[in-house]
Design an enzyme around this catalytic site. Structure first.
Site, PDB file in Angstrom:
ATOM      1  N   GLY A   1      18.989  40.205   8.821  1.00 42.72           N
ATOM      2  CA  GLY A   1      20.126  40.785   8.125  1.00 42.72           C
ATOM      3  C   GLY A   1      20.726  39.889   7.058  1.00 42.72           C
TER       4      GLY A   1
ATOM      5  N   THR B   1      -3.195  30.411   7.093  1.00 47.41           N
ATOM      6  CA  THR B   1      -2.048  29.883   6.348  1.00 47.41           C
ATOM      7  C   THR B   1      -0.787  30.621   6.769  1.00 47.41           C
ATOM      8  OG1 THR B   1      -1.008  29.784   4.157  1.00 47.41           O
ATOM      9  CG2 THR B   1      -2.746  31.402   4.441  1.00 47.41           C
TER      10      THR B   1
ATOM     11  N   ARG C   1      23.111  32.265  12.736  1.00 48.82           N
ATOM     12  CA  ARG C   1      24.104  33.333  12.550  1.00 48.82           C
ATOM     13  C   ARG C   1      25.197  33.253  13.614  1.00 48.82           C
ATOM     14  NH1 ARG C   1      25.129  37.990   9.925  1.00 48.82           N
ATOM     15  NH2 ARG C   1      23.160  38.154   8.789  1.00 48.82           N
TER      16      ARG C   1
ATOM     17  N   ASP D   1      -0.364  34.373   1.708  1.00 50.91           N
ATOM     18  CA  ASP D   1      -0.452  34.501   0.252  1.00 50.91           C
ATOM     19  C   ASP D   1      -1.872  34.749  -0.242  1.00 50.91           C
ATOM     20  OD1 ASP D   1      -1.409  32.017   0.953  1.00 50.91           O
ATOM     21  OD2 ASP D   1      -0.433  30.950  -0.691  1.00 50.91           O
TER      22      ASP D   1
ATOM     23  N   ARG E   1      -6.454  16.932   3.607  1.00 52.89           N
ATOM     24  CA  ARG E   1      -6.836  17.312   2.249  1.00 52.89           C
ATOM     25  C   ARG E   1      -7.665  16.169   1.672  1.00 52.89           C
ATOM     26  NH1 ARG E   1      -1.706  19.660   2.982  1.00 52.89           N
ATOM     27  NH2 ARG E   1      -1.655  21.874   2.431  1.00 52.89           N
TER      28      ARG E   1
ATOM     29  N   GLY F   1      -3.257  22.880   5.197  1.00 52.89           N
ATOM     30  CA  GLY F   1      -2.155  22.812   6.156  1.00 52.89           C
ATOM     31  C   GLY F   1      -2.517  23.508   7.453  1.00 52.89           C
TER      32      GLY F   1
ATOM     33  N   ASP G   1      -6.241  29.112   0.164  1.00 55.19           N
ATOM     34  CA  ASP G   1      -7.022  29.269  -1.062  1.00 55.19           C
ATOM     35  C   ASP G   1      -7.621  27.945  -1.549  1.00 55.19           C
ATOM     36  OD1 ASP G   1      -4.576  28.223  -1.788  1.00 55.19           O
ATOM     37  OD2 ASP G   1      -4.322  29.497  -3.544  1.00 55.19           O
TER      38      ASP G   1
ATOM     39  N   GLY H   1       7.522  28.146   1.979  1.00 60.33           N
ATOM     40  CA  GLY H   1       6.990  29.085   0.998  1.00 60.33           C
ATOM     41  C   GLY H   1       7.067  28.489  -0.386  1.00 60.33           C
ATOM     42  N   ARG H   2       6.160  27.554  -0.670  1.00 61.59           N
ATOM     43  CA  ARG H   2       6.185  26.870  -1.968  1.00 61.59           C
ATOM     44  C   ARG H   2       5.796  27.804  -3.108  1.00 61.59           C
ATOM     45  NH1 ARG H   2       2.449  22.207  -1.448  1.00 61.59           N
ATOM     46  NH2 ARG H   2       0.893  23.776  -1.922  1.00 61.59           N
TER      47      ARG H   2
ATOM     48  N   LYS I   1      34.115  39.932   4.249  1.00 59.43           N
ATOM     49  CA  LYS I   1      32.839  39.709   4.938  1.00 59.43           C
ATOM     50  C   LYS I   1      32.575  38.210   4.865  1.00 59.43           C
ATOM     51  CE  LYS I   1      28.271  41.803   5.381  1.00 59.43           C
ATOM     52  NZ  LYS I   1      27.255  40.801   5.442  1.00 59.43           N
TER      53      LYS I   1
ATOM     54  N   ASP J   1       1.699  31.113   4.971  1.00 63.36           N
ATOM     55  CA  ASP J   1       2.349  31.722   3.800  1.00 63.36           C
ATOM     56  C   ASP J   1       1.961  33.176   3.545  1.00 63.36           C
ATOM     57  OD1 ASP J   1       3.848  29.478   3.103  1.00 63.36           O
ATOM     58  OD2 ASP J   1       2.145  28.584   2.065  1.00 63.36           O
TER      59      ASP J   1
END
Length: 327
Positions: free
Chosen positions: A190, A130, A159, A134, A76, A15, A107, A175-176, A218, A132
């Site tokens: 927050g 990457t 927000r 990771d 890929r 990616g 990786d 974030g797989r 809230k 991520d």
């Protein structure tokens, strides 16, 4: 492996991530500075097999440090997973005299580089590219800072509208397999709850928490969900909350590939430039088949084998911080 590296190839694989162009630029110009010939391999390992390899000069990488994506393209390659595909790739490098490779990716890209280098006599250097974050062995990966800042900017805007309408927003970020984008962007904006792949989601606890906040009036709440959350990502989380809390005005927003694009931040440009420079220096010094990372502001070199097997872990302290600050 003892052969002096005189011609190097650079490729981006897997990616894309913001800052890859800065890394390419650093590799090309550092290589040329040391009298090397530098070749760009288009579309990752696919380009190596298809012989889509171009000679690069200093001007080839002019005016790209600020651009997102990658001028070498990403892909890929299933064919590279086969011995026959790797043999074709090797022959294409060999006929040009390329005897060193810099692979910018994650990786999966490193697994390919490790296998290729073990089979043939071409040393490889990996750069962690990457969003991520990771990959173990580096405090930073190229593209993470830009991606998380993109997510923060989007969530801040969400927000605003959530506050205007007293809404609960479920925001899904990328974030797989890793929850760092969700964790960092959630804390920075927050968020009341953050759901990540590294921890098991207790949906009952989440609903109880949101119900308790509703009782306290809230009414503006944000739940940041990594796409790889074990409950099924943003869609599934939003579905169950709407079923269980029908009176709550609940909306879902999936940020998607907006997080991959955009001009890289200063941090991503800096670490990509630094890593790219040290990748070439590593090949010159005979430090082969390693990933170049940065730990505690120092260069860190770890074997590709370890970089492939190890994963960056999220500490329990982070999750404790989330719980305390969102109360």
């Amino acid at each position: 492996m003892a052969t002096k590296v005189t011609k190097i190839g650079v490729l981006t694989s897997g990616g894309d991530s913001p800052g890859m162009n800065a890394a390419i630029r650093a590799v090309v110009r550092t290589g040329i500075y040391h009298g090397m010939e530098v070749f760009g391999v288009m579309r990752g390992y696919s380009g190596m097999i298809d012989d889509d390899i171009v000679k690069m000069e200093s001007r080839s990488v002019a005016n790209i440090i600020q651009r997102g994506g990658t001028i070498l393209k990403c892909a890929r390659s299933k064919q590279f997973l086969t011995p026959e595909g790797r043999q074709i790739a090797y022959e294409n490098l060999k006929k040009r005299g390329i005897n060193g490779l810099v692979i910018i990716g994650g990786d999966g890209s490193f697994r390919g580089a490790q296998k290729f280098s073990n089979e043939f006599d071409i040393p490889c250097i990996g750069l962690p590219g990457t969003i991520d974050k990771d990959i173990a062995g580096s405090d930073f990966t190229i593209g993470f800072d830009t991606a998380v800042n993109t997510a923060v900017d989007a969530i801040d805007k969400i927000r605003d509208t959530a506050d205007a309408h007293d809404r609960l927003f479920i925001v899904e970020v990328m974030g797989r397999d890793a929850g760092y984008i969700a964790l960092h962007s959630g804390i920075a904006t927050g968020a009341e709850n953050i759901l990540i792949p590294e921890t098991k989601t207790d949906i009952e606890e989440l609903i109880d928490s949101l119900g308790e906040k509703e009782k306290r009036k809230k009414l503006v709440n944000l739940v940041v969900v990594a796409e790889g959350d074990d409950f099924g990502g943003g869609n599934e989380v939003a579905k169950i909350i709407k079923e269980r809390m029908p009176t709550t005005d609940t909306r879902l927003c999936i940020l998607g590939h907006i997080q991959r694009g955009g001009s890289p931040t200063c941090l991503d440009r800096l670490i990509a430039s630094r890593m790219g420079y040290h990748a070439v220096e590593s090949l010159i010094e005979g430090r082969h088949n390693v990933m170049v990372g940065i730990l505690n502001n120092r260069m860190n070199y770890i074997p590709l084998d370890f970089a492939v097997k190890a994963k960056q872990r999220i500490s329990k302290e982070w999750m404790k911080i989330v719980k305390i600050l969102a109360s």
